[in-house]
Design an enzyme around this catalytic site. Structure first.
Site, PDB file in Angstrom:
ATOM      1  N   SER A 216       1.012  -1.175  -0.030  1.00 13.61           N
ATOM      2  CA  SER A 216       0.036   0.041   0.010  1.00 13.61           C
ATOM      3  C   SER A 216       0.922   1.251   0.114  1.00 13.61           C
ATOM      4  O   SER A 216       2.114   1.351   0.675  1.00 13.61           O
ATOM      5  CB  SER A 216      -0.970   0.114   1.282  1.00 13.61           C
ATOM      6  OG  SER A 216      -1.695   1.340   1.072  1.00 13.61           O
TER       7      SER A 216
ATOM      8  N   TYR B 173      -1.356  -0.930  10.464  1.00 16.39           N
ATOM      9  CA  TYR B 173      -1.759  -1.209   8.935  1.00 16.39           C
ATOM     10  C   TYR B 173      -0.583  -0.938   8.056  1.00 16.39           C
ATOM     11  O   TYR B 173      -0.369  -1.849   7.186  1.00 16.39           O
ATOM     12  CB  TYR B 173      -2.945  -0.566   8.353  1.00 16.39           C
ATOM     13  CG  TYR B 173      -3.544  -0.775   7.161  1.00 16.39           C
ATOM     14  CD1 TYR B 173      -4.227  -2.024   6.590  1.00 16.39           C
ATOM     15  CD2 TYR B 173      -3.160   0.068   6.233  1.00 16.39           C
ATOM     16  CE1 TYR B 173      -4.356  -2.414   5.326  1.00 16.39           C
ATOM     17  CE2 TYR B 173      -3.189  -0.080   4.908  1.00 16.39           C
ATOM     18  CZ  TYR B 173      -4.065  -1.179   4.385  1.00 16.39           C
ATOM     19  OH  TYR B 173      -4.454  -1.504   3.100  1.00 16.39           O
TER      20      TYR B 173
END
Length: 159
Positions: A62, A75
């Protein structure tokens, strides 16, 4: 298992809170899903791919793993793990016939991004997928969508 292509997109995010306010159980679930699932899935299918000397494994990282992004830090850290794991697999299995690729997407107008409406910088899932599949086998790491590549390069230059 006789699997020719594995796309590891499994991911759960956390509430937007500072690290000290996150629940331990939520962090563990995020780590288990985002790191454990791709690792175990690769371990399950890789022996068959190696025996055939072909296969494709794509793991999703990401943008947030590439930036200074303090909230929530768990995350992004799990997505950095996916990128590192894939890079190591690329080196270890370089001549095996198995392709390993990391995808580092920006925001895609999907449920994970609160169904943000598509724009030039935020593709729909269909637009993103159409662009992404053209990169498999050509590059080890990709954003999968040219405007995301430009965003990531800009973000890295500013960090």
């Amino acid at each position: 298992l006789d699997v020719g292509v594995l796309i590891n997109t499994a991911a759960v995010d956390l509430s937007y809170k500072t690290f000290d306010l996150l629940a331990g159980a939520d962090m563990k679930r995020c780590i288990d899903v985002n790191c454990g699932t791709p690792t175990v899935m690769m371990n399950m299918v890789l022996p068959g791919m190696l025996a055939k000397k072909k296969g494709i494994i794509v793991n999703f990282g990401s943008f947030v793993a590439e930036a200074n992004c303090p909230m929530p830090t768990v995350y992004p850290s799990t997505k950095a793990f996916c990128h590192k794991l894939t890079r190591d697999m690329q080196v270890w299995y370089k001549d095996s016939g198995v392709i390993f690729q990391t995808v580092i997407p920006g925001v895609v107008g999907s449920p994970m991004a609160d169904n943000t409406p598509p724009s030039l910088l935020i593709p729909s899932p269909e637009q993103y997928t159409s662009s992404l599949v053209k990169t498999v086998g050509w590059v080890d790491t990709t954003c999968g969508y040219l405007p995301h590549d430009l965003q990531l390069a800009t973000m890295k230059a500013l960090n």
